[in-house]
Write an enzyme that holds these catalytic residues in place. Structure first.
Site, mmCIF file in Angstrom:
data_model
loop_
_atom_site.group_PDB
_atom_site.id
_atom_site.type_symbol
_atom_site.label_atom_id
_atom_site.label_comp_id
_atom_site.label_asym_id
_atom_site.label_seq_id
_atom_site.Cartn_x
_atom_site.Cartn_y
_atom_site.Cartn_z
ATOM 1 N N SER A 143 1.275 -1.358 0.102
ATOM 2 C CA SER A 143 0.082 0.000 0.211
ATOM 3 C C SER A 143 1.015 1.405 0.217
ATOM 4 C CB SER A 143 -1.023 -0.147 0.987
ATOM 5 O OG SER A 143 -2.063 1.330 1.751
ATOM 6 N N TYR A 157 -1.622 -0.801 10.470
ATOM 7 C CA TYR A 157 -1.840 -1.528 9.058
ATOM 8 C C TYR A 157 -0.850 -0.311 8.611
ATOM 9 C CZ TYR A 157 -3.683 -1.231 3.856
ATOM 10 O OH TYR A 157 -3.706 -1.457 3.083
HETATM 11 P P1 NAP Z 1 -11.094 -6.129 0.340
HETATM 12 O O1 NAP Z 1 -12.486 -5.870 -0.766
HETATM 13 O O2 NAP Z 1 -11.498 -6.068 2.137
HETATM 14 O O3 NAP Z 1 -11.002 -8.136 0.011
HETATM 15 C C1 NAP Z 1 -9.605 -8.548 1.070
HETATM 16 C C2 NAP Z 1 -9.497 -10.146 0.588
HETATM 17 O O4 NAP Z 1 -8.867 -10.401 1.299
HETATM 18 C C3 NAP Z 1 -11.749 -10.938 0.656
HETATM 19 O O5 NAP Z 1 -11.113 -11.755 -0.356
HETATM 20 C C4 NAP Z 1 -11.060 -11.416 1.716
HETATM 21 O O6 NAP Z 1 -12.040 -12.534 1.835
HETATM 22 C C5 NAP Z 1 -9.510 -12.343 1.897
HETATM 23 N N1 NAP Z 1 -9.009 -12.125 3.011
HETATM 24 C C6 NAP Z 1 -8.787 -11.678 4.195
HETATM 25 N N2 NAP Z 1 -8.525 -11.620 4.955
HETATM 26 C C7 NAP Z 1 -7.892 -13.256 5.165
HETATM 27 C C8 NAP Z 1 -7.213 -14.418 5.403
HETATM 28 N N3 NAP Z 1 -6.749 -14.372 7.021
HETATM 29 N N4 NAP Z 1 -7.357 -15.296 4.607
HETATM 30 C C9 NAP Z 1 -7.548 -15.551 3.345
HETATM 31 N N5 NAP Z 1 -8.102 -14.141 2.694
HETATM 32 C C10 NAP Z 1 -8.310 -13.190 3.682
HETATM 33 O O7 NAP Z 1 -10.234 -5.776 0.399
HETATM 34 P P2 NAP Z 1 -9.328 -4.844 -0.682
HETATM 35 O O8 NAP Z 1 -9.335 -3.292 -0.409
HETATM 36 O O9 NAP Z 1 -9.391 -5.743 -2.220
HETATM 37 O O10 NAP Z 1 -7.421 -5.406 -0.179
HETATM 38 C C11 NAP Z 1 -7.070 -5.985 -1.229
HETATM 39 C C12 NAP Z 1 -4.937 -5.991 -0.717
HETATM 40 O O11 NAP Z 1 -5.355 -4.526 -0.897
HETATM 41 C C13 NAP Z 1 -5.140 -5.968 0.686
HETATM 42 O O12 NAP Z 1 -3.834 -6.559 1.166
HETATM 43 C C14 NAP Z 1 -5.060 -4.414 1.183
HETATM 44 O O13 NAP Z 1 -3.895 -3.605 2.147
HETATM 45 C C15 NAP Z 1 -4.196 -3.987 0.061
HETATM 46 N N6 NAP Z 1 -4.791 -2.665 -0.238
HETATM 47 C C16 NAP Z 1 -5.449 -1.835 -0.522
HETATM 48 C C17 NAP Z 1 -6.356 -0.540 -1.221
HETATM 49 C C18 NAP Z 1 -7.895 -0.186 -1.597
HETATM 50 O O14 NAP Z 1 -8.272 1.541 -2.158
HETATM 51 N N7 NAP Z 1 -8.892 -1.126 -1.718
HETATM 52 C C19 NAP Z 1 -5.010 0.472 -1.042
HETATM 53 C C20 NAP Z 1 -4.345 0.027 -0.571
HETATM 54 C C21 NAP Z 1 -3.651 -0.945 -0.285
HETATM 55 P P3 NAP Z 1 -12.272 -13.229 3.306
HETATM 56 O O15 NAP Z 1 -12.969 -12.435 4.408
HETATM 57 O O16 NAP Z 1 -13.849 -14.328 3.139
HETATM 58 O O17 NAP Z 1 -11.454 -14.042 3.694
#
Ligand code: NAP
Length: 258
Positions: A143, A157
């Site tokens: 991130s 985080y």
């Molecule tokens: P999200 O929409 O909440 O999706 C998270 C995914 O990870 C879901 O499929 C969730 O499914 C899975 N997950 C969470 N904990 C888990 C575990 N312990 N084991 C296996 N699967 C797990 O999140 P996102 O925004 O797409 O974020 C994904 C990644 O991008 C993260 O690493 C986040 O830090 C990074 N990121 C996101 C943004 C943003 O703007 N969205 C920006 C910077 C970085 P379950 O809950 O069913 O396990």
């Protein structure tokens, strides 16, 4: 479009929704055989079905990537289904808000397990299978928050996302002996289902902080991950790629209107 991902065996963790789903969609579009992983089976199965119906080869495995036994079963299942593993996209992560004054040991340690221990477990378990690949790749979703920027409520985080990069830089050296590259994508604000749920006003005000004037899509992150996994990126390791529409660049809000 790179053809080097065609028929590759790809694992994307945390891909039942959000950025992981976008990464999986892009790899499937490039002709890769994709396994997506998450904890919630119903959501994961539905996503695999959706991406398969769109023409991809995508299946689901339920696993908690913070748990060693789950990760070992996950990697073994990918290898059974697709005859090996070429690309690990370690994307799963969580971002619960918690002000520093309210932080508990449990909240801190729990997030490090989800975001950092999971990365170590997935990389460690994938090494034997990746060593057998002709072009082994690992792509981490970090991130901008932590490595570059900060935001109140996300001290834990931010620390996990910076920790991922510390891990990556030493892992890159250890893994290079086996020709495995490891790089990270650093997303800015990306339009996931969760962000869309925040409403139009929030989305518009957030987009106004981005020099390119819009939020990123999950496919924007997918394209960056696909590049880092491609044959063309074979001499890149231990590096980071910011994908944020220029969000980290302005010195002050005035820079966007000057
Ligand atoms: P999200 O929409 O909440 O999706 C998270 C995914 O990870 C879901 O499929 C969730 O499914 C899975 N997950 C969470 N904990 C888990 C575990 N312990 N084991 C296996 N699967 C797990 O999140 P996102 O925004 O797409 O974020 C994904 C990644 O991008 C993260 O690493 C986040 O830090 C990074 N990121 C996101 C943004 C943003 O703007 N969205 C920006 C910077 C970085 P379950 O809950 O069913 O396990």
């Amino acid at each position: 479009m790179s053809t080097s991902l065609r028929h590759k065996s790809v694992l994307v963790t945390g891909a039942s929704k959000g950025i992981g789903k976008g990464i999986a969609r892009v790899f499937a579009h490039h002709g890769a055989k994709v396994v997506i992983a998450a904890r919630t089976a119903a959501e994961g199965e539905a996503t695999a079905t959706e991406l398969s119906q769109a023409g991809g080869q995508v299946s689901f495995v339920a696993a908690d990537v913070a748990q060693r036994a789950d990760v070992q079963r996950l990697i073994a299942t990918v290898c059974e289904r697709h005859g090996g593993l070429d690309v690990l996209c370690a994307n799963a992560g969580a971002f619960p808000a918690c002000k520093l004054s309210d932080m508990t040991d449990e909240a801190w340690d729990g997030l490090f397990a989800t975001n950092v221990r999971s990365l170590m477990l997935c990389v460690q378990a994938a090494i034997p299978a990746l060593k057998a690949s002709s072009a082994p790749r690992i792509v981490v979703t970090s991130s901008i928050t932590g490595p570059i920027t900060g935001y109140p409520g996300w001290s834990h985080y931010a620390a996990t996302k910076a920790a991922q990069l510390g891990f990556l830089r030493t892992a890159a050296i250890e893994l290079a002996r086996d020709r495995i590259t490891i790089n990270a994508v650093l997303p800015g604000n990306i339009l996931t289902e969760a962000l869309v749920g925040m409403g139009e006003t929030y989305l518009a005000s957030t987009a106004a902080c981005v020099p390119l004037g819009k939020l990123g899509t999950v496919e924007d992150i997918g394209h960056a991950a696909a590049f880092l996994a491609s044959a063309e990126a074979g001499y890149i390791t231990g590096q980071t790629l910011v994908v944020d529409g220029g969000q980290i660049l302005p010195e002050s809000p005035a820079a966007l209107t000057a």
